[in-house]
Design a protein around this motif. Sequence first.
Motif, PDB file in Angstrom:
ATOM      1  N   GLU A 241      16.582  14.547  48.436  1.00 28.69           N
ATOM      2  CA  GLU A 241      15.950  15.852  48.236  1.00 28.69           C
ATOM      3  C   GLU A 241      14.594  15.698  47.556  1.00 28.69           C
ATOM      4  O   GLU A 241      13.608  16.326  47.930  1.00 28.69           O
TER       5      GLU A 241
ATOM      6  N   LEU B 261      21.887  27.234  35.637  1.00 27.44           N
ATOM      7  CA  LEU B 261      21.296  28.192  36.579  1.00 27.44           C
ATOM      8  C   LEU B 261      22.145  28.314  37.842  1.00 27.44           C
ATOM      9  O   LEU B 261      22.158  29.345  38.490  1.00 27.44           O
ATOM     10  N   GLY B 262      22.817  27.247  38.175  1.00 27.58           N
ATOM     11  CA  GLY B 262      23.652  27.296  39.376  1.00 27.58           C
ATOM     12  C   GLY B 262      24.244  25.922  39.647  1.00 27.58           C
ATOM     13  O   GLY B 262      23.849  24.924  39.050  1.00 27.58           O
TER      14      GLY B 262
ATOM     15  N   LYS C 120      25.154  19.347  43.440  1.00 22.00           N
ATOM     16  CA  LYS C 120      24.251  19.322  42.292  1.00 22.00           C
ATOM     17  C   LYS C 120      24.555  20.395  41.261  1.00 22.00           C
ATOM     18  O   LYS C 120      25.108  21.449  41.583  1.00 22.00           O
TER      19      LYS C 120
ATOM     20  N   THR D 225      15.111  25.607  47.904  1.00 18.63           N
ATOM     21  CA  THR D 225      15.376  24.668  46.807  1.00 18.63           C
ATOM     22  C   THR D 225      16.353  23.568  47.203  1.00 18.63           C
ATOM     23  O   THR D 225      16.375  22.504  46.603  1.00 18.63           O
TER      24      THR D 225
ATOM     25  N   ALA E 157      13.500  23.748  35.908  1.00 18.64           N
ATOM     26  CA  ALA E 157      14.891  23.569  36.340  1.00 18.64           C
ATOM     27  C   ALA E 157      15.122  22.069  36.486  1.00 18.64           C
ATOM     28  O   ALA E 157      14.286  21.355  37.034  1.00 18.64           O
TER      29      ALA E 157
ATOM     30  N   VAL F 195      15.588  30.320  46.206  1.00 20.03           N
ATOM     31  CA  VAL F 195      15.409  31.040  44.936  1.00 20.03           C
ATOM     32  C   VAL F 195      14.121  31.855  45.045  1.00 20.03           C
ATOM     33  O   VAL F 195      13.333  31.668  45.974  1.00 20.03           O
TER      34      VAL F 195
ATOM     35  N   VAL G  64      22.411  22.595  38.384  1.00 14.97           N
ATOM     36  CA  VAL G  64      21.028  22.944  38.050  1.00 14.97           C
ATOM     37  C   VAL G  64      21.015  23.647  36.699  1.00 14.97           C
ATOM     38  O   VAL G  64      21.729  24.632  36.493  1.00 14.97           O
TER      39      VAL G  64
ATOM     40  N   GLU H  52      10.183  23.430  39.497  1.00 17.31           N
ATOM     41  CA  GLU H  52       9.885  24.754  38.951  1.00 17.31           C
ATOM     42  C   GLU H  52      11.172  25.581  38.953  1.00 17.31           C
ATOM     43  O   GLU H  52      12.056  25.393  39.790  1.00 17.31           O
ATOM     44  N   GLN H  53      11.219  26.513  37.987  1.00 13.59           N
ATOM     45  CA  GLN H  53      12.443  27.293  37.842  1.00 13.59           C
ATOM     46  C   GLN H  53      12.323  28.622  38.577  1.00 13.59           C
ATOM     47  O   GLN H  53      11.287  29.286  38.524  1.00 13.59           O
ATOM     48  N   GLY H  54      13.373  28.979  39.277  1.00 11.47           N
ATOM     49  CA  GLY H  54      13.385  30.262  39.970  1.00 11.47           C
ATOM     50  C   GLY H  54      14.629  31.048  39.594  1.00 11.47           C
ATOM     51  O   GLY H  54      15.351  30.694  38.669  1.00 11.47           O
ATOM     52  N   THR H  55      14.838  32.128  40.340  1.00  6.66           N
ATOM     53  CA  THR H  55      16.046  32.931  40.144  1.00  6.66           C
ATOM     54  C   THR H  55      16.830  32.868  41.444  1.00  6.66           C
ATOM     55  O   THR H  55      16.263  33.137  42.516  1.00  6.66           O
TER      56      THR H  55
ATOM     57  N   ARG I 151      21.982  31.030  49.651  1.00  7.53           N
ATOM     58  CA  ARG I 151      22.086  30.361  48.354  1.00  7.53           C
ATOM     59  C   ARG I 151      21.210  29.088  48.253  1.00  7.53           C
ATOM     60  O   ARG I 151      21.106  28.487  47.177  1.00  7.53           O
ATOM     61  N   GLN I 152      20.594  28.694  49.362  1.00  2.85           N
ATOM     62  CA  GLN I 152      19.683  27.536  49.298  1.00  2.85           C
ATOM     63  C   GLN I 152      18.275  27.943  48.871  1.00  2.85           C
ATOM     64  O   GLN I 152      17.367  27.116  48.856  1.00  2.85           O
TER      65      GLN I 152
ATOM     66  N   TYR J 291      28.094  22.060  45.860  1.00  4.33           N
ATOM     67  CA  TYR J 291      28.948  20.933  46.210  1.00  4.33           C
ATOM     68  C   TYR J 291      28.465  19.641  45.554  1.00  4.33           C
ATOM     69  O   TYR J 291      29.247  18.803  45.143  1.00  4.33           O
TER      70      TYR J 291
HETATM   71  N1  LIG Z   1      14.763  25.657  40.957  1.00  5.50           N
HETATM   72  C1  LIG Z   1      15.835  26.424  40.753  1.00  5.50           C
HETATM   73  N2  LIG Z   1      15.770  27.480  39.900  1.00  5.50           N
HETATM   74  C2  LIG Z   1      16.862  28.266  39.706  1.00  5.50           C
HETATM   75  N3  LIG Z   1      18.047  28.064  40.280  1.00  5.50           N
HETATM   76  C3  LIG Z   1      18.173  27.040  41.119  1.00  5.50           C
HETATM   77  C4  LIG Z   1      17.081  26.165  41.408  1.00  5.50           C
HETATM   78  N4  LIG Z   1      17.503  25.253  42.298  1.00  5.50           N
HETATM   79  C5  LIG Z   1      18.787  25.535  42.566  1.00  5.50           C
HETATM   80  N5  LIG Z   1      19.203  26.608  41.864  1.00  5.50           N
HETATM   81  C6  LIG Z   1      20.553  27.198  41.884  1.00  5.50           C
HETATM   82  O1  LIG Z   1      21.506  26.156  41.819  1.00  5.50           O
HETATM   83  C7  LIG Z   1      22.395  26.220  42.941  1.00  5.50           C
HETATM   84  C8  LIG Z   1      22.776  24.807  43.348  1.00  5.50           C
HETATM   85  O2  LIG Z   1      21.624  24.070  43.750  1.00  5.50           O
HETATM   86  P1  LIG Z   1      21.597  23.308  45.148  1.00  5.50           P
HETATM   87  O3  LIG Z   1      21.722  24.315  46.260  1.00  5.50           O
HETATM   88  O4  LIG Z   1      20.432  22.413  45.207  1.00  5.50           O
HETATM   89  O5  LIG Z   1      22.948  22.453  45.004  1.00  5.50           O
HETATM   90  P2  LIG Z   1      23.953  21.956  46.145  1.00  5.50           P
HETATM   91  O6  LIG Z   1      25.005  21.198  45.446  1.00  5.50           O
HETATM   92  O7  LIG Z   1      23.186  21.286  47.234  1.00  5.50           O
HETATM   93  O8  LIG Z   1      24.497  23.332  46.686  1.00  5.50           O
HETATM   94  P3  LIG Z   1      25.307  23.621  48.047  1.00  5.50           P
HETATM   95  O9  LIG Z   1      26.733  23.323  47.781  1.00  5.50           O
HETATM   96  O10 LIG Z   1      25.050  25.085  48.249  1.00  5.50           O
HETATM   97  O11 LIG Z   1      24.700  22.771  49.119  1.00  5.50           O
HETATM   98  C9  LIG Z   1      21.631  27.006  44.011  1.00  5.50           C
HETATM   99  O12 LIG Z   1      22.526  27.717  44.838  1.00  5.50           O
HETATM  100  C10 LIG Z   1      20.763  27.937  43.209  1.00  5.50           C
HETATM  101  O13 LIG Z   1      21.461  29.141  42.939  1.00  5.50           O
END
Ligand SMILES: Nc1ncnc2c1ncn2[C@@H]1O[C@H](COP(=O)(O)OP(=O)(O)OP(=O)(O)O)[C@@H](O)[C@H]1O
Length: 482
Positions: A177, A122-123, A128, A275, A142, A266, A130, A215-218, A263-264, A126
């Motif tokens: 988190e 899903l994404g 995580k 998220t 998710a 959904v 997902v 929960e899953q989002g977009t 981007r943080q 840096y």
């Molecule tokens: N519950 C969710 N449902 C759908 N997509 C998600 C969900 N949670 C996160 N994502 C997608 O996954 C991406 C990465 O998640 P997250 O922001 O938690 O990781 P990160 O490594 O902390 O990212 P960043 O480098 O932006 O800090 C998000 O930008 C989002 O697009």
Amino acid sequence: MGHSLRAAALLALVVLSVLVSLLITSLKQFGSGSTRLSNSTDQEGLASLRSALDLHLRERRKEILPLLLHPDGDKDRVLEEVLEQNYGLDSSLWNEVSGSGKAHRDQMGCESLLDVRAVEVLGSGYTKLVVKANLAGGQSVALKLVNEQGIDMSKCLEDFKDLQGCRELVSYKLQKEMLLLQRLRHPNVIQLKGHCSGLQGGEGVEGGRVTVIMEQGTPLQMIQLLQTPWEDRFRVCLDLVRLLHFLSWSPLGSVGLLDFQPRQFVIVSGQLKLTDLDDVSTEEPACRTDADCVLQFPHRNFTLPCSSQGVCEGLNEKRNIYNAYRFFFTYLLPHQAPPGLTHLVDHIMNSTGELKANINQTLEAFERILLLYKSGIHLDNLHPSILRDYSVMRDMSTSGNVEYRCWPSYSQQGCVLSVHSAREAAYICNSHSHCSSFSLTGQKTWTGRLLASFRSSFGHLVPEGGSEVYLKKSKVPQPPSS
Ligand SMILES: Nc1ncnc2c1ncn2[C@@H]1O[C@H](COP(=O)(O)OP(=O)(O)OP(=O)(O)O)[C@@H](O)[C@H]1O
């Protein structure tokens, strides 16, 4: 325990296909790092790298321990001891405080991941990765895992050349988190469904193997959002303000989002949800003078007062408000705001852009707009006589009509807009040169406004309970005079 291992094996198989390339890259990096190390450093060097990494690990544990504090007195005592004696956070303590491998008794654990059906990415960021998982029973969730190919892991491997230690270090962000998600439950924060420590054969926290189930989002697509009707863009901003209000008054104190970006977030069923919660501040900075309380943004700086207690009071809240203004409101709010509400929108833009309003006042201003918009009071200047030019056909709908497109429409095929009443729809139809009829089907938007479909010709009328068709008299073809 048995469940945990079986779930581990199953999920590992499914996730493996997604992660395999990522793992190979990480391992290659690790391998090359180790080779370099054995050539260029001795055992002493290795030990000093490990002790430097240990320092970081201790810092991360210290950071999350306060979040583990539980209303239960015994646990508090255990944790205080841990903090005082500066012990490591081992997996037995983790299980003790987080409820034997489950975030809460009522939440999902490793056993929920036994029958994972399909997985897609899903994404990633840096820290995580997902992935989407379809659980037995059809539920989609998710899963958040450490991103083996992310910047955090790469940087750690480069610095410390220790795959296991780096996984553990990075996974503390995931655990932080998760703990924040437990403490900060709100409709605009992604819902934590549970977690499983010990997937992929690792040793829980210590092995850096934690999977958070949510929960899953977009993922929020700003470009797409810019093309949606004002009502939907307003909803995103309102949700954000409700969230920021909650964060300012949260059980953990005033929470500041340090990495505030679209981007943080959904979208889940039209609702905005935060998220990414690993980078937040639950404390206001200490200060001696106002000069210590400067909020810096790329194009603006604000100096806040240093309180008599020596803290920059309200700094987290102000930072959140200005980020909401610069990343969300500027793009989403003013464009195509309903004419009767523009003065209120302008006021919000001004008070948030200049940091003149606090979050309570900002939320009040947003809720007032919502109330007016729902009630249609802002349309009072539309005279009822505007409908005199229309014939209404009740319990009718239309078929075979020629549609025309408008922007931004709720339908790609035609012109579908939200209206408060037939009066507002007539006003809109009058302003579209192609419009000769409109229908109200009883479908509603999230605010309860009606969806109206505008058309350029009539086609046939067919009976349909609850629907109304309005025909513009001046455009109804007249029968030829005899
Ligand atoms: N519950 C969710 N449902 C759908 N997509 C998600 C969900 N949670 C996160 N994502 C997608 O996954 C991406 C990465 O998640 P997250 O922001 O938690 O990781 P990160 O490594 O902390 O990212 P960043 O480098 O932006 O800090 C998000 O930008 C989002 O697009």
